[in-house]
Design a protein around this motif. Sequence first.
Motif, PDB file in Angstrom:
ATOM      1  N   GLU A  72       0.720  -1.337   0.012  1.00 57.29           N
ATOM      2  CA  GLU A  72       0.192   0.045   0.193  1.00 57.29           C
ATOM      3  C   GLU A  72       0.914   1.295  -0.100  1.00 57.29           C
ATOM      4  O   GLU A  72       0.586   2.370  -0.666  1.00 57.29           O
ATOM      5  CB  GLU A  72      -0.862   0.073   1.404  1.00 57.29           C
ATOM      6  N   GLY A  73       2.019   1.174   0.516  1.00 56.49           N
ATOM      7  CA  GLY A  73       2.804   2.477   0.866  1.00 56.49           C
ATOM      8  C   GLY A  73       3.296   2.732  -0.784  1.00 56.49           C
ATOM      9  O   GLY A  73       3.176   4.005  -1.051  1.00 56.49           O
ATOM     10  N   LYS A  74       3.590   1.847  -1.513  1.00 62.64           N
ATOM     11  CA  LYS A  74       4.022   1.928  -2.834  1.00 62.64           C
ATOM     12  C   LYS A  74       2.911   2.499  -3.706  1.00 62.64           C
ATOM     13  O   LYS A  74       3.205   3.381  -4.432  1.00 62.64           O
ATOM     14  CB  LYS A  74       4.443   0.563  -3.580  1.00 62.64           C
ATOM     15  N   VAL A  75       1.606   2.103  -3.473  1.00 63.31           N
ATOM     16  CA  VAL A  75       0.485   2.767  -4.104  1.00 63.31           C
ATOM     17  C   VAL A  75       0.465   3.966  -3.717  1.00 63.31           C
ATOM     18  O   VAL A  75       0.299   5.060  -4.627  1.00 63.31           O
ATOM     19  CB  VAL A  75      -0.774   1.842  -3.942  1.00 63.31           C
ATOM     20  N   ILE A  76       0.419   4.474  -2.601  1.00 63.50           N
ATOM     21  CA  ILE A  76       0.400   5.843  -2.050  1.00 63.50           C
ATOM     22  C   ILE A  76       1.513   6.616  -2.837  1.00 63.50           C
ATOM     23  O   ILE A  76       1.330   7.848  -3.254  1.00 63.50           O
ATOM     24  CB  ILE A  76       0.215   6.020  -0.801  1.00 63.50           C
ATOM     25  N   LEU A  77       2.547   6.329  -2.576  1.00 63.33           N
ATOM     26  CA  LEU A  77       3.797   6.883  -3.301  1.00 63.33           C
ATOM     27  C   LEU A  77       3.591   7.002  -4.954  1.00 63.33           C
ATOM     28  O   LEU A  77       3.871   8.191  -5.340  1.00 63.33           O
ATOM     29  CB  LEU A  77       4.977   6.215  -3.056  1.00 63.33           C
ATOM     30  N   ALA A  78       3.069   6.024  -5.715  1.00 60.88           N
ATOM     31  CA  ALA A  78       2.802   6.301  -6.949  1.00 60.88           C
ATOM     32  C   ALA A  78       1.811   7.395  -7.099  1.00 60.88           C
ATOM     33  O   ALA A  78       2.100   8.153  -8.244  1.00 60.88           O
ATOM     34  CB  ALA A  78       2.328   4.984  -7.471  1.00 60.88           C
ATOM     35  N   ILE A 105      -5.137   8.225 -15.999  1.00 64.45           N
ATOM     36  CA  ILE A 105      -4.067   7.458 -15.482  1.00 64.45           C
ATOM     37  C   ILE A 105      -4.338   6.912 -14.270  1.00 64.45           C
ATOM     38  O   ILE A 105      -4.206   5.777 -13.927  1.00 64.45           O
ATOM     39  CB  ILE A 105      -2.904   7.924 -15.837  1.00 64.45           C
ATOM     40  N   ASN A 106      -4.395   7.844 -13.186  1.00 62.55           N
ATOM     41  CA  ASN A 106      -4.573   7.613 -11.871  1.00 62.55           C
ATOM     42  C   ASN A 106      -5.879   6.609 -11.528  1.00 62.55           C
ATOM     43  O   ASN A 106      -5.529   5.762 -10.829  1.00 62.55           O
ATOM     44  CB  ASN A 106      -4.763   8.773 -11.109  1.00 62.55           C
ATOM     45  N   SER A 107      -6.956   6.834 -12.221  1.00 63.95           N
ATOM     46  CA  SER A 107      -8.056   5.898 -11.917  1.00 63.95           C
ATOM     47  C   SER A 107      -7.658   4.744 -12.625  1.00 63.95           C
ATOM     48  O   SER A 107      -8.067   3.444 -11.772  1.00 63.95           O
ATOM     49  CB  SER A 107      -9.396   6.599 -12.629  1.00 63.95           C
ATOM     50  N   ARG A 108      -7.231   4.386 -13.571  1.00 64.99           N
ATOM     51  CA  ARG A 108      -6.931   3.111 -14.197  1.00 64.99           C
ATOM     52  C   ARG A 108      -5.801   2.310 -13.207  1.00 64.99           C
ATOM     53  O   ARG A 108      -6.013   1.376 -12.847  1.00 64.99           O
ATOM     54  CB  ARG A 108      -6.078   3.339 -15.641  1.00 64.99           C
ATOM     55  N   PHE A 109      -4.756   3.219 -12.844  1.00 70.87           N
ATOM     56  CA  PHE A 109      -3.925   2.789 -11.832  1.00 70.87           C
ATOM     57  C   PHE A 109      -4.485   2.191 -10.586  1.00 70.87           C
ATOM     58  O   PHE A 109      -4.083   1.005 -10.006  1.00 70.87           O
ATOM     59  CB  PHE A 109      -2.988   3.770 -11.557  1.00 70.87           C
ATOM     60  N   LEU A 110      -5.364   2.657 -10.163  1.00 71.02           N
ATOM     61  CA  LEU A 110      -6.173   2.406  -8.691  1.00 71.02           C
ATOM     62  C   LEU A 110      -6.987   1.255  -9.077  1.00 71.02           C
ATOM     63  O   LEU A 110      -7.697   0.813  -7.992  1.00 71.02           O
ATOM     64  CB  LEU A 110      -6.571   3.527  -8.025  1.00 71.02           C
ATOM     65  N   GLY A 111      -7.194   0.789 -10.188  1.00 76.42           N
ATOM     66  CA  GLY A 111      -8.154  -0.326 -10.529  1.00 76.42           C
ATOM     67  C   GLY A 111      -9.214  -0.113 -11.138  1.00 76.42           C
ATOM     68  O   GLY A 111     -10.421  -0.806 -11.185  1.00 76.42           O
ATOM     69  N   TYR A 112      -9.574   1.011 -11.926  1.00 81.72           N
ATOM     70  CA  TYR A 112     -10.650   1.296 -12.673  1.00 81.72           C
ATOM     71  C   TYR A 112     -10.492   0.943 -14.018  1.00 81.72           C
ATOM     72  O   TYR A 112      -9.787   1.465 -14.914  1.00 81.72           O
ATOM     73  CB  TYR A 112     -11.227   2.903 -12.601  1.00 81.72           C
ATOM     74  N   LYS A 113     -11.114  -0.275 -14.533  1.00 83.85           N
ATOM     75  CA  LYS A 113     -10.772  -1.024 -15.737  1.00 83.85           C
ATOM     76  C   LYS A 113     -11.814  -0.593 -16.948  1.00 83.85           C
ATOM     77  O   LYS A 113     -11.410  -1.047 -17.903  1.00 83.85           O
ATOM     78  CB  LYS A 113     -11.091  -2.522 -15.480  1.00 83.85           C
ATOM     79  N   LYS A 114     -12.835   0.109 -16.672  1.00 83.43           N
ATOM     80  CA  LYS A 114     -13.737   0.326 -17.688  1.00 83.43           C
ATOM     81  C   LYS A 114     -12.945   1.688 -18.507  1.00 83.43           C
ATOM     82  O   LYS A 114     -13.293   2.554 -18.067  1.00 83.43           O
ATOM     83  CB  LYS A 114     -15.250   0.755 -17.280  1.00 83.43           C
ATOM     84  N   TRP A 115     -12.475   1.257 -19.623  1.00 90.04           N
ATOM     85  CA  TRP A 115     -11.650   2.216 -20.391  1.00 90.04           C
ATOM     86  C   TRP A 115     -12.649   3.227 -21.056  1.00 90.04           C
ATOM     87  O   TRP A 115     -12.345   4.547 -20.883  1.00 90.04           O
ATOM     88  CB  TRP A 115     -10.854   1.602 -21.581  1.00 90.04           C
TER      89      TRP A 115
ATOM     90  N   SER B 221      -6.543   7.590   3.024  1.00 83.59           N
ATOM     91  CA  SER B 221      -7.378   6.246   3.600  1.00 83.59           C
ATOM     92  C   SER B 221      -8.474   6.049   2.536  1.00 83.59           C
ATOM     93  O   SER B 221      -8.554   4.861   2.394  1.00 83.59           O
ATOM     94  CB  SER B 221      -8.008   6.648   4.856  1.00 83.59           C
ATOM     95  N   LEU B 222      -8.708   6.804   1.426  1.00 83.35           N
ATOM     96  CA  LEU B 222      -9.693   6.406   0.390  1.00 83.35           C
ATOM     97  C   LEU B 222      -8.867   5.539  -0.343  1.00 83.35           C
ATOM     98  O   LEU B 222      -9.461   4.409  -0.836  1.00 83.35           O
ATOM     99  CB  LEU B 222     -10.182   7.558  -0.575  1.00 83.35           C
ATOM    100  N   ILE B 223      -7.406   5.649  -0.967  1.00 80.53           N
ATOM    101  CA  ILE B 223      -6.723   4.573  -1.544  1.00 80.53           C
ATOM    102  C   ILE B 223      -6.869   3.288  -0.846  1.00 80.53           C
ATOM    103  O   ILE B 223      -7.072   2.290  -1.414  1.00 80.53           O
ATOM    104  CB  ILE B 223      -5.467   5.344  -1.618  1.00 80.53           C
ATOM    105  N   ARG B 224      -6.522   3.310   0.427  1.00 83.16           N
ATOM    106  CA  ARG B 224      -6.428   2.004   1.142  1.00 83.16           C
ATOM    107  C   ARG B 224      -7.855   1.180   1.101  1.00 83.16           C
ATOM    108  O   ARG B 224      -7.721   0.110   1.138  1.00 83.16           O
ATOM    109  CB  ARG B 224      -6.116   2.236   2.784  1.00 83.16           C
ATOM    110  N   GLU B 225      -9.050   2.111   1.012  1.00 83.60           N
ATOM    111  CA  GLU B 225     -10.178   1.136   0.942  1.00 83.60           C
ATOM    112  C   GLU B 225     -10.669   1.221  -0.436  1.00 83.60           C
ATOM    113  O   GLU B 225     -11.891   0.831  -0.383  1.00 83.60           O
ATOM    114  CB  GLU B 225     -11.234   2.153   1.716  1.00 83.60           C
ATOM    115  N   ARG B 226      -9.889   1.345  -1.213  1.00 87.45           N
ATOM    116  CA  ARG B 226     -10.524   1.453  -2.735  1.00 87.45           C
ATOM    117  C   ARG B 226     -10.928   0.036  -3.183  1.00 87.45           C
ATOM    118  O   ARG B 226     -11.727   0.045  -4.189  1.00 87.45           O
ATOM    119  CB  ARG B 226      -9.396   1.929  -3.683  1.00 87.45           C
TER     120      ARG B 226
END
Lengths: 148, 506
Positions: A72-78, A105-115, B221-226
């Motif tokens: 998670e730390g890496k995700v937040i840093l990204a 880009i940010n939404s895709r990276f965080l897992g939003y898949k619908k292009w 915290s939103l990121i952690r709960e995504r």
Amino acid sequence: MINTMNKKMGIILAVISAIYLYFSFTLPEYPYVPVDSDAVPIVLGFILLFLSVLLYFSKSEESEEEKLPKGEGKVILAVLGFVLMFILLLEPLGFVLTTFLFISINSRFLGYKKWVSNIIVSLALPLSIYFLFVSFLKIQLPSGILPF
Amino acid sequence: MSIFEGILTGFQVALSLKGLSFVFIGVVTGTIIGMIPGLGPITAIAVMIPITYGMDPALALLLMAGVYYGSAYGGAASSILLNAPGESMAVPTTFDGYPLAKQGKAGKALAIAALASFTGGTISVILLTLFAPFLAKVAISFGPAEYFALMLMGLMTVASFSSGSTIKALISATVGFIIATIGIDSQTGTARFTFGNINLMEGIDFLVIALGLFALAEVTSLIRERKERSMFDSEFGSMKLSKAEVKELSVPVTRQSLLGFIIGVLPGAGGTIASFLGYITEKKLSKKPEEFGKGSIVGLAAPESANNSASSGAFVPLLSLGIPGSGTTAVMLGALIVLGVQPGPLMISDHPDIFWGVIASMYIGNVILLILNLPLIPYISKLLKVPKPMLISLVIMFCIIGVYGISFRTFDLFLLVIFGIIGYFMARMNFPAAPMLLAFILGGMMERSLRQALTISDGSLLIFVQKPISATLLAIAFLSFIVPLLKTWRKRKSDGDAEETDSQAS
């Protein structure tokens, strides 16, 4: 182990207050007022120093800081990296283009898949905000390389 | 201008078609922002500031009042629907609100919350109308010494009332004050702690701090709960209340509205204390205390009317003294100053139109919330279905627009990120953020009045104890600082008593 966080923070804050006090004492003097500009900072610096000593010796009643789940730390840093890119490119590329890139880009990276819906939102939103600000609210956002 | 005339002038602006539509836009926007878990009134107001920039102040005030009430209601809605309170004030709302929603009575719960908030808000604004001019008359005799003492007391009580360790809250407040000393000193023109950077000459904008500490830090915290899919998909149910239910609610709601107002006026104590206290007292007074926590309508209504009433009560010191008593009113003060409105004892006599405009917009904001926002809430809450990854991107974008729209400098955006990081670590280490924001806003004012007072007395500190009002206020400030410290000290001495003092503190 319980006290380590308070001790660490106490030391960090004491260092900060020492640096702040140093700069407060080196402020240039201005002789024509009863209270010069360094008075309040000096008092504040000593208060912070005093509080950091208190913190160092205080027993924490709260639990230790929770560990972040793995990765998670890496995700937040990204995301932090994306935000910094957003800020750096905002003026050169312009608001609409940068925001489009950031949201998609940010939404895709965080897992939003619908292009498709991703592209639609990240295009429509900055465009409408841009025109709302520029023509309705008269707040000029950076136009960048786009012609409007 | 009499109270009656003043209110009429205020309503004239508020009741125009333009005025009404601005309140409505504000209420809906506020509800949407408040519904996002983690984002509350502070973020909602801060994000709206650049939009109101350059607007007619009267209309902008209406918009802000709408945003203010809307965001509080949005917080209640996410507490009820998702069991996710946006901020501490909305926590007691989840106790009975979420069980009601699980029973398929979400519609009814939302209606009760709206009615309770409306009653709390309205009673409180009526009391504010009567009380604020009176307090302003008293405050007109205040000199810089009294102001300094008052602000110090406000800051100290906020720090000692905030949840968690008092030392951490005081550290947070001191750091906020320290940040306020950055920039050119207004009295001597000395550049302090700017390190030659011209961007720091004017000091740091409070929006940077508000959005960084509250909104951007919350993004993590939103990121952690995504990945959590905390969506509301059960039935909404009817929004109608029966006559018996209204009757059952009327007494507790009125009582909590009055109590909430008093708590709100006191500096330091705010919506959070009011709503918890409201919940506890009604549970004690109730004939059916066993229903509390399982979907009691009184248990839902009590904290809602108390916290809404307290939030409006907090406007008494803000409008009559110009001093915010909480993080939320501190941002509100910032918003008012951006609009060119300087609250304080002179506002009622010098700018009665604006003073009554604020009050009238609070009345209207409440009404619009009830009659226009409530029917829309089932549709607005569909927005909760926006996927979290998209939501995160949008929150970040709004923070950046918020800051850029006011300062037009990328430097401030980097500062915003820095405060986001600070806020993130503060949250992880249980340092409360509200005292920092409040101290930052009060800091400049406090330093000015301190130095003015010392100029009057020619450098003698005795001026603060020779004046009775300032001496009393300072004594209260000192006590609110020393009592919690003594408590922790006693706890350290006798670890066995720890549990007892803990329960007293909470």
